[in-house]
Design a protein around this motif. Structure first.
Motif, PDB file in Angstrom:
ATOM      1  N   LYS A  53       0.861  -1.176   0.000  1.00 56.66           N
ATOM      2  CA  LYS A  53       0.000   0.000   0.000  1.00 56.66           C
ATOM      3  C   LYS A  53       0.900   1.229   0.000  1.00 56.66           C
ATOM      4  O   LYS A  53       2.003   1.190   0.562  1.00 56.66           O
ATOM      5  CB  LYS A  53      -0.859   0.025   1.258  1.00 56.66           C
ATOM      6  N   ALA A  54       0.419   2.310  -0.578  1.00 59.13           N
ATOM      7  CA  ALA A  54       1.207   3.546  -0.565  1.00 59.13           C
ATOM      8  C   ALA A  54       0.283   4.728  -0.275  1.00 59.13           C
ATOM      9  O   ALA A  54      -0.765   4.863  -0.911  1.00 59.13           O
ATOM     10  CB  ALA A  54       1.900   3.738  -1.910  1.00 59.13           C
ATOM     11  N   LEU A  55       0.697   5.545   0.704  1.00 57.25           N
ATOM     12  CA  LEU A  55      -0.050   6.777   0.974  1.00 57.25           C
ATOM     13  C   LEU A  55       0.316   7.815  -0.074  1.00 57.25           C
ATOM     14  O   LEU A  55       1.497   7.963  -0.419  1.00 57.25           O
ATOM     15  CB  LEU A  55       0.341   7.361   2.335  1.00 57.25           C
ATOM     16  N   ALA A  93       1.454   5.118 -12.090  1.00 57.96           N
ATOM     17  CA  ALA A  93       2.644   4.257 -12.200  1.00 57.96           C
ATOM     18  C   ALA A  93       2.754   3.370 -10.955  1.00 57.96           C
ATOM     19  O   ALA A  93       3.080   2.180 -11.058  1.00 57.96           O
ATOM     20  CB  ALA A  93       3.904   5.110 -12.362  1.00 57.96           C
ATOM     21  N   LEU A  94       2.471   3.916  -9.788  1.00 56.29           N
ATOM     22  CA  LEU A  94       2.496   3.067  -8.577  1.00 56.29           C
ATOM     23  C   LEU A  94       1.491   1.929  -8.742  1.00 56.29           C
ATOM     24  O   LEU A  94       1.806   0.757  -8.500  1.00 56.29           O
ATOM     25  CB  LEU A  94       2.137   3.885  -7.330  1.00 56.29           C
ATOM     26  N   ARG A  95       0.271   2.301  -9.165  1.00 54.08           N
ATOM     27  CA  ARG A  95      -0.788   1.275  -9.273  1.00 54.08           C
ATOM     28  C   ARG A  95      -0.434   0.235 -10.323  1.00 54.08           C
ATOM     29  O   ARG A  95      -0.628  -0.954 -10.116  1.00 54.08           O
ATOM     30  CB  ARG A  95      -2.109   1.935  -9.660  1.00 54.08           C
ATOM     31  N   ALA A  96       0.108   0.709 -11.438  1.00 52.70           N
ATOM     32  CA  ALA A  96       0.432  -0.213 -12.538  1.00 52.70           C
ATOM     33  C   ALA A  96       1.483  -1.229 -12.107  1.00 52.70           C
ATOM     34  O   ALA A  96       1.606  -2.297 -12.711  1.00 52.70           O
ATOM     35  CB  ALA A  96       0.928   0.570 -13.747  1.00 52.70           C
ATOM     36  N   HIS A  97       2.238  -0.905 -11.056  1.00 55.34           N
ATOM     37  CA  HIS A  97       3.270  -1.831 -10.600  1.00 55.34           C
ATOM     38  C   HIS A  97       2.897  -2.485  -9.275  1.00 55.34           C
ATOM     39  O   HIS A  97       3.763  -2.882  -8.500  1.00 55.34           O
ATOM     40  CB  HIS A  97       4.631  -1.138 -10.567  1.00 55.34           C
ATOM     41  N   GLY A  98       1.590  -2.583  -9.045  1.00 53.67           N
ATOM     42  CA  GLY A  98       1.123  -3.434  -7.950  1.00 53.67           C
ATOM     43  C   GLY A  98       0.922  -2.751  -6.613  1.00 53.67           C
ATOM     44  O   GLY A  98       0.710  -3.432  -5.616  1.00 53.67           O
ATOM     45  N   TRP A  99       0.979  -1.414  -6.570  1.00 52.80           N
ATOM     46  CA  TRP A  99       0.780  -0.709  -5.302  1.00 52.80           C
ATOM     47  C   TRP A  99      -0.649  -0.201  -5.224  1.00 52.80           C
ATOM     48  O   TRP A  99      -1.132   0.446  -6.144  1.00 52.80           O
ATOM     49  CB  TRP A  99       1.784   0.452  -5.172  1.00 52.80           C
ATOM     50  N   GLU A 100      -1.285  -0.513  -4.098  1.00 53.31           N
ATOM     51  CA  GLU A 100      -2.620   0.032  -3.856  1.00 53.31           C
ATOM     52  C   GLU A 100      -2.421   1.397  -3.206  1.00 53.31           C
ATOM     53  O   GLU A 100      -1.788   1.485  -2.156  1.00 53.31           O
ATOM     54  CB  GLU A 100      -3.379  -0.909  -2.912  1.00 53.31           C
ATOM     55  N   THR A 101      -2.925   2.439  -3.825  1.00 57.96           N
ATOM     56  CA  THR A 101      -2.694   3.774  -3.252  1.00 57.96           C
ATOM     57  C   THR A 101      -3.844   4.147  -2.320  1.00 57.96           C
ATOM     58  O   THR A 101      -5.006   3.863  -2.601  1.00 57.96           O
ATOM     59  CB  THR A 101      -2.511   4.832  -4.352  1.00 57.96           C
ATOM     60  N   VAL A 102      -3.476   4.748  -1.201  1.00 61.89           N
ATOM     61  CA  VAL A 102      -4.454   5.182  -0.200  1.00 61.89           C
ATOM     62  C   VAL A 102      -4.327   6.702  -0.145  1.00 61.89           C
ATOM     63  O   VAL A 102      -3.270   7.221   0.203  1.00 61.89           O
ATOM     64  CB  VAL A 102      -4.108   4.579   1.186  1.00 61.89           C
ATOM     65  N   GLU A 103      -5.399   7.392  -0.500  1.00 61.75           N
ATOM     66  CA  GLU A 103      -5.337   8.865  -0.512  1.00 61.75           C
ATOM     67  C   GLU A 103      -5.596   9.410   0.877  1.00 61.75           C
ATOM     68  O   GLU A 103      -6.639   9.140   1.471  1.00 61.75           O
ATOM     69  CB  GLU A 103      -6.380   9.431  -1.479  1.00 61.75           C
ATOM     70  N   VAL A 104      -4.622  10.166   1.391  1.00 66.16           N
ATOM     71  CA  VAL A 104      -4.808  10.859   2.659  1.00 66.16           C
ATOM     72  C   VAL A 104      -5.732  12.040   2.386  1.00 66.16           C
ATOM     73  O   VAL A 104      -5.652  12.659   1.326  1.00 66.16           O
ATOM     74  CB  VAL A 104      -3.446  11.363   3.184  1.00 66.16           C
ATOM     75  N   GLU A 105      -6.609  12.341   3.362  1.00 62.89           N
ATOM     76  CA  GLU A 105      -7.507  13.502   3.209  1.00 62.89           C
ATOM     77  C   GLU A 105      -6.708  14.733   2.798  1.00 62.89           C
ATOM     78  O   GLU A 105      -5.614  14.950   3.324  1.00 62.89           O
ATOM     79  CB  GLU A 105      -8.140  13.850   4.559  1.00 62.89           C
ATOM     80  N   PRO A 106      -7.278  15.555   1.942  1.00 62.31           N
ATOM     81  CA  PRO A 106      -6.550  16.750   1.508  1.00 62.31           C
ATOM     82  C   PRO A 106      -6.257  17.688   2.681  1.00 62.31           C
ATOM     83  O   PRO A 106      -6.968  17.674   3.676  1.00 62.31           O
ATOM     84  CB  PRO A 106      -7.515  17.433   0.528  1.00 62.31           C
ATOM     85  N   ALA A 107      -5.190  18.468   2.529  1.00 59.89           N
ATOM     86  CA  ALA A 107      -4.891  19.528   3.498  1.00 59.89           C
ATOM     87  C   ALA A 107      -4.794  20.782   2.639  1.00 59.89           C
ATOM     88  O   ALA A 107      -3.712  21.293   2.375  1.00 59.89           O
ATOM     89  CB  ALA A 107      -3.587  19.243   4.223  1.00 59.89           C
ATOM     90  N   VAL A 146      10.706  12.162  -6.774  1.00 60.59           N
ATOM     91  CA  VAL A 146       9.775  11.024  -6.823  1.00 60.59           C
ATOM     92  C   VAL A 146       9.506  10.427  -5.443  1.00 60.59           C
ATOM     93  O   VAL A 146       8.411   9.949  -5.171  1.00 60.59           O
ATOM     94  CB  VAL A 146      10.244   9.889  -7.774  1.00 60.59           C
ATOM     95  N   THR A 147      10.507  10.449  -4.575  1.00 60.18           N
ATOM     96  CA  THR A 147      10.304   9.812  -3.263  1.00 60.18           C
ATOM     97  C   THR A 147       9.242  10.545  -2.452  1.00 60.18           C
ATOM     98  O   THR A 147       8.487   9.930  -1.701  1.00 60.18           O
ATOM     99  CB  THR A 147      11.609   9.797  -2.438  1.00 60.18           C
ATOM    100  N   CYS A 148       9.184  11.878  -2.590  1.00 54.11           N
ATOM    101  CA  CYS A 148       8.396  12.652  -1.619  1.00 54.11           C
ATOM    102  C   CYS A 148       6.902  12.599  -1.879  1.00 54.11           C
ATOM    103  O   CYS A 148       6.122  13.016  -1.038  1.00 54.11           O
ATOM    104  CB  CYS A 148       8.879  14.093  -1.589  1.00 54.11           C
ATOM    105  N   LEU A 149       6.482  12.034  -3.004  1.00 58.64           N
ATOM    106  CA  LEU A 149       5.057  12.036  -3.344  1.00 58.64           C
ATOM    107  C   LEU A 149       4.311  10.808  -2.828  1.00 58.64           C
ATOM    108  O   LEU A 149       3.120  10.649  -3.091  1.00 58.64           O
ATOM    109  CB  LEU A 149       4.891  12.147  -4.870  1.00 58.64           C
TER     110      LEU A 149
END
Ligand SMILES: NC(=O)NCCC[C@H](N)C(=O)O
Length: 258
Positions: A5-7, A43-57, A246-249
């Protein structure tokens, strides 16, 4: 089985006002930034990562740079306290998100400051940059949080760039990669490979030898391909204008439920 999973956090309406420290400010195109962010997430999703969106700030211009708000060691989250006061309100929703995912959550407390961009993990070794955003007390609190869990924390002086990970990241085999002129103390890292471009120092490990990288580092991508890796290239030019890479996103969560 490691989790994948990726935030991530969508860029907000004030993105163009994001902080710049080591760069001259140039105008950011919000629509292009959103399109680039969507491709990054794709790109994260295409390589098998489920993205979890943190509530906007939405009141925080730099909210999209979610990596700076939390550091994970195994399944334990340490919510950061940025050295940049304008970034501190970003953490509340991030703390909620990691709590919801079942992670034990600690916090960096005043007078400590720590930005996630200053933390590079290679196995159980946790390098932490002591620089503009992370102070000695923040380093001490990181040690106190993670050493009991088996981390070996190594502090690294950082003055030429915003964060430690603006200068160095690591390949899947643990080799540290960095752009020579920006790395003050390469001897602190076991194996150091210089890359030909500043953005070539930034890789996100997608798994299976795939490296997410910025389009602004084509020669470094060639170098990594020549070493048997598979670069996955995204254009993040609008975020680079704000000293993002790229790392910080995103924040990858590889040990949930352990
Ligand atoms: N980890 C990172 O590379 N974060 C980039 C943060 C950029 C943002 N404009 C800042 O100055 O905080």
């Amino acid at each position: 089985m490691p989790s994948r999973k990726a935030l991530v956090r969508r860029p907000g309406p004030r993105l163009a006002e994001g902080l710049v420290t080591h760069l001259e400010r140039t105008p950011v195109d919000p629509a292009l930034a959103l399109a680039q962010w969507e491709r990054y997430v794709g790109a994260l999703r295409a390589h098998g990562w489920e993205t979890v969106e943190v509530e906007p700030a939405d009141e925080c211009p730099d909210g999209v740079f979610v990596e700076d708000t939390v550091v994970m060691f195994r399944n334990v989250a340490l919510v950061c306290r940025s050295g940049a006061p304008s970034r501190r309100p970003e953490t509340a929703a991030v703390a909620k998100a990691v709590d919801r995912l079942g992670c034990p959550v600690g916090r960096v407390r005043e007078p400590g400051t720590l930005d996630g961009g200053d933390v590079l993990k290679i196995g159980d070794t946790v390098y932490v940059g002591r620089g503009g955003r992370t102070n000695a007390e923040g380093v001490a609190q990181l040690r106190a949080a993670f050493e009991p869990l088996g981390a070996r924390v190594v502090a690294v002086p950082v003055s030429r760039v915003l964060h430690l990970k603006s200068a160095v990241t690591a390949l899947p085999d643990g080799t540290v990669v960095g752009y020579g002129p920006l790395v003050e103390t390469p001897s602190l890292f076991g194996r150091f490979l210089p890359v030909p471009e500043e953005a070539g120092a930034h890789v996100v490990l997608l798994g299976g030898g795939k490296l997410l990288m910025a389009a602004s580092a084509p020669r470094s991508a060639e170098l990594f391909a020549d070493l048997g890796y598979e670069p996955v290239v995204v254009d993040i030019g609008e975020f680079e204008k704000l000293e993002g890479c790229v790392t910080c996103l995103s924040v990858r969560l590889r040990h949930l439920g352990t």
